[in-house]
Write a protein that holds these residues in place. Sequence first.
Motif, PDB file in Angstrom:
ATOM      1  N   LEU A 126     -18.528  23.903   8.536  1.00 30.06           N
ATOM      2  CA  LEU A 126     -17.919  23.438   7.295  1.00 30.06           C
ATOM      3  C   LEU A 126     -16.396  23.440   7.434  1.00 30.06           C
ATOM      4  CD1 LEU A 126     -18.812  22.706   4.324  1.00 30.06           C
ATOM      5  CD2 LEU A 126     -18.135  25.029   3.731  1.00 30.06           C
ATOM      6  N   THR A 127     -15.766  22.319   7.121  1.00 33.55           N
ATOM      7  CA  THR A 127     -14.306  22.241   7.201  1.00 33.55           C
ATOM      8  C   THR A 127     -13.687  22.700   5.883  1.00 33.55           C
ATOM      9  OG1 THR A 127     -14.181  19.972   6.335  1.00 33.55           O
ATOM     10  CG2 THR A 127     -14.529  20.231   8.713  1.00 33.55           C
ATOM     11  N   MET A 128     -12.416  23.034   5.919  1.00 35.25           N
ATOM     12  CA  MET A 128     -11.727  23.430   4.697  1.00 35.25           C
ATOM     13  C   MET A 128     -11.690  22.285   3.694  1.00 35.25           C
ATOM     14  SD  MET A 128     -10.986  26.538   4.472  1.00 35.25           S
ATOM     15  CE  MET A 128      -9.980  26.360   2.988  1.00 35.25           C
ATOM     16  N   GLU A 129     -11.595  21.058   4.194  1.00 34.47           N
ATOM     17  CA  GLU A 129     -11.594  19.887   3.320  1.00 34.47           C
ATOM     18  C   GLU A 129     -12.897  19.821   2.525  1.00 34.47           C
ATOM     19  OE1 GLU A 129     -10.492  16.140   1.646  1.00 34.47           O
ATOM     20  OE2 GLU A 129      -9.310  17.607   2.757  1.00 34.47           O
ATOM     21  N   GLN A 130     -14.023  20.018   3.224  1.00 30.66           N
ATOM     22  CA  GLN A 130     -15.320  19.980   2.552  1.00 30.66           C
ATOM     23  C   GLN A 130     -15.479  21.160   1.594  1.00 30.66           C
ATOM     24  OE1 GLN A 130     -17.336  19.542   6.505  1.00 30.66           O
ATOM     25  NE2 GLN A 130     -18.717  18.282   5.300  1.00 30.66           N
ATOM     26  N   TYR A 131     -15.035  22.340   2.036  1.00 26.45           N
ATOM     27  CA  TYR A 131     -15.170  23.528   1.192  1.00 26.45           C
ATOM     28  C   TYR A 131     -14.399  23.364  -0.116  1.00 26.45           C
ATOM     29  CZ  TYR A 131     -14.556  28.250  -0.561  1.00 26.45           C
ATOM     30  OH  TYR A 131     -14.513  29.349  -1.382  1.00 26.45           O
ATOM     31  N   ARG A 132     -13.172  22.879  -0.044  1.00 27.29           N
ATOM     32  CA  ARG A 132     -12.382  22.671  -1.268  1.00 27.29           C
ATOM     33  C   ARG A 132     -13.060  21.657  -2.183  1.00 27.29           C
ATOM     34  NH1 ARG A 132      -8.034  21.938   2.481  1.00 27.29           N
ATOM     35  NH2 ARG A 132      -6.903  23.880   2.871  1.00 27.29           N
ATOM     36  N   LEU A 133     -13.701  20.671  -1.573  1.00 21.26           N
ATOM     37  CA  LEU A 133     -14.363  19.628  -2.348  1.00 21.26           C
ATOM     38  C   LEU A 133     -15.605  20.171  -3.063  1.00 21.26           C
ATOM     39  CD1 LEU A 133     -14.059  16.491  -2.755  1.00 21.26           C
ATOM     40  CD2 LEU A 133     -15.773  16.248  -0.953  1.00 21.26           C
ATOM     41  N   LEU A 134     -16.350  21.045  -2.387  1.00 18.91           N
ATOM     42  CA  LEU A 134     -17.624  21.539  -2.913  1.00 18.91           C
ATOM     43  C   LEU A 134     -17.500  22.787  -3.780  1.00 18.91           C
ATOM     44  CD1 LEU A 134     -19.873  21.094   0.260  1.00 18.91           C
ATOM     45  CD2 LEU A 134     -19.862  19.672  -1.793  1.00 18.91           C
ATOM     46  N   LYS A 135     -16.459  23.576  -3.569  1.00 14.06           N
ATOM     47  CA  LYS A 135     -16.351  24.867  -4.270  1.00 14.06           C
ATOM     48  C   LYS A 135     -16.524  24.775  -5.783  1.00 14.06           C
ATOM     49  CE  LYS A 135     -13.451  28.965  -4.880  1.00 14.06           C
ATOM     50  NZ  LYS A 135     -12.162  29.631  -4.564  1.00 14.06           N
ATOM     51  N   PRO A 136     -15.905  23.796  -6.464  1.00 14.87           N
ATOM     52  CA  PRO A 136     -16.050  23.737  -7.930  1.00 14.87           C
ATOM     53  C   PRO A 136     -17.487  23.490  -8.385  1.00 14.87           C
ATOM     54  CG  PRO A 136     -14.186  22.403  -7.200  1.00 14.87           C
ATOM     55  CD  PRO A 136     -14.972  22.768  -5.974  1.00 14.87           C
ATOM     56  N   TYR A 137     -18.362  23.049  -7.468  1.00 15.93           N
ATOM     57  CA  TYR A 137     -19.737  22.712  -7.840  1.00 15.93           C
ATOM     58  C   TYR A 137     -20.740  23.798  -7.441  1.00 15.93           C
ATOM     59  CZ  TYR A 137     -17.650  18.142  -8.552  1.00 15.93           C
ATOM     60  OH  TYR A 137     -16.855  17.123  -8.988  1.00 15.93           O
ATOM     61  N   ILE A 138     -20.255  24.860  -6.822  1.00 11.39           N
ATOM     62  CA  ILE A 138     -21.151  25.943  -6.403  1.00 11.39           C
ATOM     63  C   ILE A 138     -21.507  26.806  -7.608  1.00 11.39           C
ATOM     64  CG2 ILE A 138     -21.396  28.002  -4.962  1.00 11.39           C
ATOM     65  CD1 ILE A 138     -19.484  26.680  -2.965  1.00 11.39           C
ATOM     66  N   ARG A 139     -22.805  26.976  -7.834  1.00 12.64           N
ATOM     67  CA  ARG A 139     -23.298  27.800  -8.943  1.00 12.64           C
ATOM     68  C   ARG A 139     -24.241  28.853  -8.372  1.00 12.64           C
ATOM     69  NH1 ARG A 139     -19.933  24.909 -10.610  1.00 12.64           N
ATOM     70  NH2 ARG A 139     -19.974  23.484 -12.399  1.00 12.64           N
ATOM     71  N   ILE A 140     -23.790  30.097  -8.346  1.00 13.91           N
ATOM     72  CA  ILE A 140     -24.624  31.186  -7.828  1.00 13.91           C
ATOM     73  C   ILE A 140     -25.427  31.771  -8.982  1.00 13.91           C
ATOM     74  CG2 ILE A 140     -24.676  33.379  -6.594  1.00 13.91           C
ATOM     75  CD1 ILE A 140     -23.553  31.097  -4.933  1.00 13.91           C
ATOM     76  N   SER A 141     -26.746  31.719  -8.873  1.00 10.89           N
ATOM     77  CA  SER A 141     -27.603  32.273  -9.908  1.00 10.89           C
ATOM     78  C   SER A 141     -27.352  33.774 -10.047  1.00 10.89           C
ATOM     79  CB  SER A 141     -29.073  32.030  -9.548  1.00 10.89           C
ATOM     80  OG  SER A 141     -29.926  32.805 -10.360  1.00 10.89           O
ATOM     81  N   GLY A 142     -27.490  34.268 -11.261  1.00  9.89           N
ATOM     82  CA  GLY A 142     -27.306  35.696 -11.504  1.00  9.89           C
ATOM     83  C   GLY A 142     -28.232  36.556 -10.669  1.00  9.89           C
ATOM     84  N   ASP A 143     -29.375  35.986 -10.246  1.00 14.15           N
ATOM     85  CA  ASP A 143     -30.319  36.747  -9.419  1.00 14.15           C
ATOM     86  C   ASP A 143     -29.737  37.099  -8.058  1.00 14.15           C
ATOM     87  OD1 ASP A 143     -32.152  36.600 -11.406  1.00 14.15           O
ATOM     88  OD2 ASP A 143     -33.321  34.980 -10.516  1.00 14.15           O
ATOM     89  N   TYR A 144     -28.740  36.330  -7.608  1.00 12.95           N
ATOM     90  CA  TYR A 144     -28.197  36.531  -6.272  1.00 12.95           C
ATOM     91  C   TYR A 144     -26.823  37.190  -6.273  1.00 12.95           C
ATOM     92  CZ  TYR A 144     -31.951  33.342  -5.051  1.00 12.95           C
ATOM     93  OH  TYR A 144     -33.183  32.759  -4.906  1.00 12.95           O
ATOM     94  N   ARG A 145     -26.251  37.373  -7.445  1.00 14.72           N
ATOM     95  CA  ARG A 145     -24.942  38.004  -7.516  1.00 14.72           C
ATOM     96  C   ARG A 145     -25.081  39.521  -7.537  1.00 14.72           C
ATOM     97  NH1 ARG A 145     -22.811  35.410 -12.802  1.00 14.72           N
ATOM     98  NH2 ARG A 145     -21.106  36.869 -12.490  1.00 14.72           N
ATOM     99  N   ASN A 146     -23.980  40.213  -7.243  1.00 11.87           N
ATOM    100  CA  ASN A 146     -23.997  41.670  -7.312  1.00 11.87           C
ATOM    101  C   ASN A 146     -24.264  42.105  -8.750  1.00 11.87           C
ATOM    102  OD1 ASN A 146     -23.369  42.259  -4.571  1.00 11.87           O
ATOM    103  ND2 ASN A 146     -21.245  41.696  -4.964  1.00 11.87           N
ATOM    104  N   ALA A 147     -25.129  43.083  -8.896  1.00 13.64           N
ATOM    105  CA  ALA A 147     -25.492  43.536 -10.242  1.00 13.64           C
ATOM    106  C   ALA A 147     -24.269  43.964 -11.042  1.00 13.64           C
ATOM    107  CB  ALA A 147     -26.499  44.683 -10.147  1.00 13.64           C
ATOM    108  N   SER A 148     -23.298  44.578 -10.367  1.00 11.31           N
ATOM    109  CA  SER A 148     -22.108  45.062 -11.065  1.00 11.31           C
ATOM    110  C   SER A 148     -21.286  43.918 -11.649  1.00 11.31           C
ATOM    111  CB  SER A 148     -21.233  45.885 -10.108  1.00 11.31           C
ATOM    112  OG  SER A 148     -20.841  45.094  -8.999  1.00 11.31           O
ATOM    113  N   ASP A 149     -21.416  42.702 -11.028  1.00  9.96           N
ATOM    114  CA  ASP A 149     -20.690  41.554 -11.547  1.00  9.96           C
ATOM    115  C   ASP A 149     -21.426  40.898 -12.706  1.00  9.96           C
ATOM    116  OD1 ASP A 149     -18.762  41.920  -9.606  1.00  9.96           O
ATOM    117  OD2 ASP A 149     -19.783  40.594  -8.177  1.00  9.96           O
ATOM    118  N   VAL A 150     -22.754  40.979 -12.680  1.00 11.06           N
ATOM    119  CA  VAL A 150     -23.565  40.313 -13.695  1.00 11.06           C
ATOM    120  C   VAL A 150     -23.602  41.108 -14.988  1.00 11.06           C
ATOM    121  CG1 VAL A 150     -25.864  39.433 -14.268  1.00 11.06           C
ATOM    122  CG2 VAL A 150     -24.976  39.197 -11.941  1.00 11.06           C
TER     123      VAL A 150
END
Length: 298
Positions: A126-150
Amino acid sequence: MNDYSYTPKSDRRAFIFLLSVFVLSVILFFAIGNGEKATPDDVDTSFSAPHYAKRYRHYDAKRHAYIYDDGTAMPTELFAFDPNTADSTTLLRLGLAPWSVRSIYRFRAKHGVFRKAEDFARVYGLTMEQYRLLKPYIRISGDYRNASDVIAQGYGHGDTVHHTRKLTAGERIFIDIADTTQLKRVPGIGSYFASRIVGYRSRLGGFHSVSQLSEIENFPKESLAYLDVSGEHIRKLKINSASLADLRHHPYLRFIQAKAIVDYVKMKGRIHSAAQLSGIKYFSKEDIDRLAPYLDFE
């Protein structure tokens, strides 16, 4: 006295000819072998989506597209996705290279988890160009996030965990923009149906009606009262220029229907409205009505 070491001239010519053929064969073998060696810029995909079964040559950052052997481009589509649950077709549509998709699959197979958007930057290739393009569309489900953050406020009072608050009567969520965490606030919807909604939305190109959720097997009807659509997030098919594979990818089109559209455009010219589909074999009125919101006639 006979000279047994003497070789007739004709035999010497035959030997030289055979030796030349052998040397030429060796040169061609190594030349062709090196030319066919697979590299990250020349990889034959093996995923299920047929229009990705070409060979990539390079990624054009300015056009946000992969360029194929035949010179055609695969434009990047941008939409919300969860890297922990997205399938190969979804990841390829986002513009990821096949080797990057395989890297994600191997990571998940080893129980790896993307816990925040920044984790996605570590995907192989993954290039930085692609990462910057995709980052705003990344949605991490609460099931996969750290419990302390959720959990909003840790353990709150005593040892009671703060659970996600469910919607109450009169409250609604837009299914065409909500992520899985928001969808799980709807009574009757947990991780399974939240992921199904997001996945089906991606395949369709967005929802235009809440009734479309009934197309998801065993979807809880009692949840519909809490859901709505904004009607502003439909990704449309350019019916007059889309390839057979592009059309076939849509859930509302069978292969025979997609082929009929492509053949019609080739033989009779552009399609200007959904009503024209009634003149094409294999399309019922019901087929046309549900497909119409996804068609672009430009």
